[in-house]
Design a protein around this motif. Structure first.
Motif, PDB file in Angstrom:
ATOM      1  N   LYS A  14      -7.053  -4.297  -8.339  1.00 17.97           N
ATOM      2  CA  LYS A  14      -6.835  -3.527  -7.481  1.00 17.97           C
ATOM      3  C   LYS A  14      -5.859  -2.475  -7.889  1.00 17.97           C
ATOM      4  O   LYS A  14      -6.064  -1.063  -7.959  1.00 17.97           O
ATOM      5  CB  LYS A  14      -6.952  -3.868  -6.019  1.00 17.97           C
ATOM      6  CG  LYS A  14      -6.375  -2.703  -4.820  1.00 17.97           C
ATOM      7  CD  LYS A  14      -5.807  -3.476  -3.540  1.00 17.97           C
ATOM      8  CE  LYS A  14      -5.440  -2.521  -2.668  1.00 17.97           C
ATOM      9  NZ  LYS A  14      -5.207  -3.121  -1.301  1.00 17.97           N
ATOM     10  N   ALA A  15      -4.628  -2.759  -8.259  1.00 24.03           N
ATOM     11  CA  ALA A  15      -3.623  -2.063  -8.418  1.00 24.03           C
ATOM     12  C   ALA A  15      -3.970  -0.966  -9.646  1.00 24.03           C
ATOM     13  O   ALA A  15      -3.550   0.081  -9.826  1.00 24.03           O
ATOM     14  CB  ALA A  15      -2.371  -2.642  -8.562  1.00 24.03           C
ATOM     15  N   TYR A  34      -6.074   1.799  -8.810  1.00 26.21           N
ATOM     16  CA  TYR A  34      -5.669   2.545  -7.546  1.00 26.21           C
ATOM     17  C   TYR A  34      -5.752   4.089  -7.828  1.00 26.21           C
ATOM     18  O   TYR A  34      -4.818   4.615  -8.694  1.00 26.21           O
ATOM     19  CB  TYR A  34      -4.426   2.013  -7.023  1.00 26.21           C
ATOM     20  CG  TYR A  34      -3.822   2.647  -5.763  1.00 26.21           C
ATOM     21  CD1 TYR A  34      -4.414   2.338  -4.712  1.00 26.21           C
ATOM     22  CD2 TYR A  34      -2.753   3.337  -5.463  1.00 26.21           C
ATOM     23  CE1 TYR A  34      -4.129   2.640  -3.215  1.00 26.21           C
ATOM     24  CE2 TYR A  34      -2.063   3.511  -4.302  1.00 26.21           C
ATOM     25  CZ  TYR A  34      -3.071   3.310  -3.362  1.00 26.21           C
ATOM     26  OH  TYR A  34      -2.386   3.837  -1.939  1.00 26.21           O
ATOM     27  N   PHE A  55       2.061  -3.397  -3.803  1.00 30.45           N
ATOM     28  CA  PHE A  55       1.137  -4.290  -3.366  1.00 30.45           C
ATOM     29  C   PHE A  55       1.779  -5.785  -2.930  1.00 30.45           C
ATOM     30  O   PHE A  55       2.301  -6.090  -3.927  1.00 30.45           O
ATOM     31  CB  PHE A  55      -0.262  -4.445  -4.014  1.00 30.45           C
ATOM     32  CG  PHE A  55      -0.692  -3.048  -4.246  1.00 30.45           C
ATOM     33  CD1 PHE A  55      -1.345  -2.610  -3.231  1.00 30.45           C
ATOM     34  CD2 PHE A  55      -0.647  -2.284  -5.408  1.00 30.45           C
ATOM     35  CE1 PHE A  55      -2.159  -1.278  -3.277  1.00 30.45           C
ATOM     36  CE2 PHE A  55      -1.374  -1.118  -5.629  1.00 30.45           C
ATOM     37  CZ  PHE A  55      -2.065  -0.565  -4.506  1.00 30.45           C
ATOM     38  N   GLY A  72       0.755  -1.464  -0.128  1.00 30.74           N
ATOM     39  CA  GLY A  72       0.175   0.042  -0.140  1.00 30.74           C
ATOM     40  C   GLY A  72       0.854   1.206   0.047  1.00 30.74           C
ATOM     41  O   GLY A  72       0.409   2.262   0.071  1.00 30.74           O
ATOM     42  N   TYR A  91      -2.143   6.507  -7.201  1.00 32.28           N
ATOM     43  CA  TYR A  91      -1.137   5.893  -8.016  1.00 32.28           C
ATOM     44  C   TYR A  91       0.053   6.825  -8.015  1.00 32.28           C
ATOM     45  O   TYR A  91       1.182   6.539  -7.635  1.00 32.28           O
ATOM     46  CB  TYR A  91      -1.662   5.366  -9.283  1.00 32.28           C
ATOM     47  CG  TYR A  91      -0.423   4.961 -10.281  1.00 32.28           C
ATOM     48  CD1 TYR A  91       0.273   3.550 -10.039  1.00 32.28           C
ATOM     49  CD2 TYR A  91       0.399   5.525 -11.130  1.00 32.28           C
ATOM     50  CE1 TYR A  91       1.188   3.169 -10.571  1.00 32.28           C
ATOM     51  CE2 TYR A  91       1.391   5.062 -11.786  1.00 32.28           C
ATOM     52  CZ  TYR A  91       1.748   3.807 -11.774  1.00 32.28           C
ATOM     53  OH  TYR A  91       2.847   3.365 -12.480  1.00 32.28           O
TER      54      TYR A  91
END
Length: 376
Positions: free
Chosen positions: A326-327, A330, A310, A306, A333
């Motif tokens: 999820k990334a 994000y 990740f 986080g 970012y």
């Protein structure tokens, strides 16, 4: 060596090449196997070298198999402090990786070294494992690891914990990570919408998990997966996971790799074993590129979940897929990229590494100043 010599420190290299074993006959190879534990041949050569060079400290990176732990004894006989960087787990695990049958194995750490012989952990050979296990057990028994090395350098706290668990004094082990000299990459790739894997395409690197995870993602947001590297699994994986948004580029030169590293959305490190300290992560950090990695060993320490990337559960393709989704969505970012670059500047530059290394050298010299003065 360049790190030190470029700053005015006089550095001399002593090295041997393992390829010399190939030219030996049966008796020569037998002798080499026996001398893996303690080489009197190398002891004499190294001692002569040290007498000529008169170093203040000896920094060892690898003694296996030809030099052997006899190098420690050559140094201590001349009252020269010894620093050893622990690049792998060789002095406690014959395979050096804690990996057996593509699974984490710590039987020799928590139990008997005989386990390695039974399983043929070195080169998948019971016979070839014997001299390696002998080197580990004999030198542990006679106290080499704790009495003949002044300071060990572990790359991470996780690695240090394993060496301490094996019986090495905690006070002897310091942490100093890998580093790189940051390189400026001017040329940009035309396509910047991709995540990236760089490395050997072999089973312990977990590329099969990455491809399985990628295939399961429904909305990839027009992002591609680029894989750079070669290895025994490449052809099979390229055939099995033939997808339009997966590109195998094969082995590439450093400049090309760094170009892709700089412009990637994320670097993915899906390894299933205890990586030491992958240089690919440091390279990615040098460009502010976040990293998605297995939550295992040193990886979960080097990559902060986080913050600089990740984590996903080791050996879990399904969860890796969810973490990638999820990334890719994000919202913070850009802030993560800034944190990544900040971590590089605070931990992994050449200048910081030099200060750490010089500090370690000065500490062992100071601790042994009486012995050093007595030999002058």
């Amino acid at each position: 060596m360049n790190l030190l010599s470029s700053r005015g420190i006089d550095v001399h290299l002593y090295s041997v090449h393992n390829d010399s074993i190939k030219g030996l006959g049966p008796l020569g190879k037998m002798r080499a196997a026996i001398e893996t534990t303690w080489s009197f041949t190398e002891y004499k050569k190294i001692k002569r070298f040290l007498i000529d060079m008169k170093p203040d400290v000896v920094h060892i990176h690898n003694f296996f198999p030809l030099i052997s732990p006899s190098i420690y004894y050559a140094c201590t006989s001349l009252k020269i402090p010894v620093v050893q960087t622990l690049h792998n787990y060789r002095i406690i695990c014959p395979a050096a990786t804690f990996l057996r049958d593509n699974k984490i194995c710590e039987l020799c750490l928590t139990g008997s070294i005989v386990n390695s012989i039974r399983h043929g952990c070195y080169h998948d050979s019971n016979v070839q494992t014997l001299p390696v296990s002998s080197m580990i057990s004999v030198n542990k028994f006679i106290g080499t690891w704790n009495s003949k090395v002044n300071r060990y350098i572990a790359l991470t706290n996780f690695a240090k914990s394993k060496f301490v668990e094996s019986g090495i004094s905690s006070d002897k082990v310091v942490i100093k990570p890998n580093f790189i000299q940051r390189k400026e990459i001017k040329q940009k790739n035309k396509d910047e919408n991709y995540i990236l894997f760089v490395g050997r395409i072999s089973i312990e690197k977990g590329v099969h998990h990455l491809l399985e995870a990628w295939r399961s993602i429904q909305d990839k947001k027009n992002i591609k997966l680029i894989i750079i590297g070669d290895g025994p699994e490449k052809q099979q994986l390229a055939s099995r996971y033939s997808m339009e948004d997966v590109i195998f580029l094969g082995k590439q030169n450093e400049e090309v790799v760094l170009q892709y590293m700089k412009n990637a959305r994320y670097l993915v490190v899906p390894s299933i074993w205890y990586e030491g300290f992958p240089m690919t992560i440091v390279e990615a950090y040098s460009f502010g590129t976040p990293v998605i990695c297995s939550s295992i060993g040193s990886l979960k320490e080097v990559v902060e979940d986080g913050i600089t990337g990740f984590h996903f559960e080791n050996n879990n393709s399904f969860q890796l897929g969810k973490v990638i989704e999820k990334a890719l969505s994000y919202e913070r970012y850009d802030q993560m990229c800034n944190k990544v670059f900040q971590k590089f500047n605070e931990n992994y530059t050449a200048e910081i590494n030099y200060k750490q290394l010089k500090g370690i050298y000065m500490d062992v010299i100071k601790e042994n100043k009486d012995a050093i003065l007595s030999r002058k």
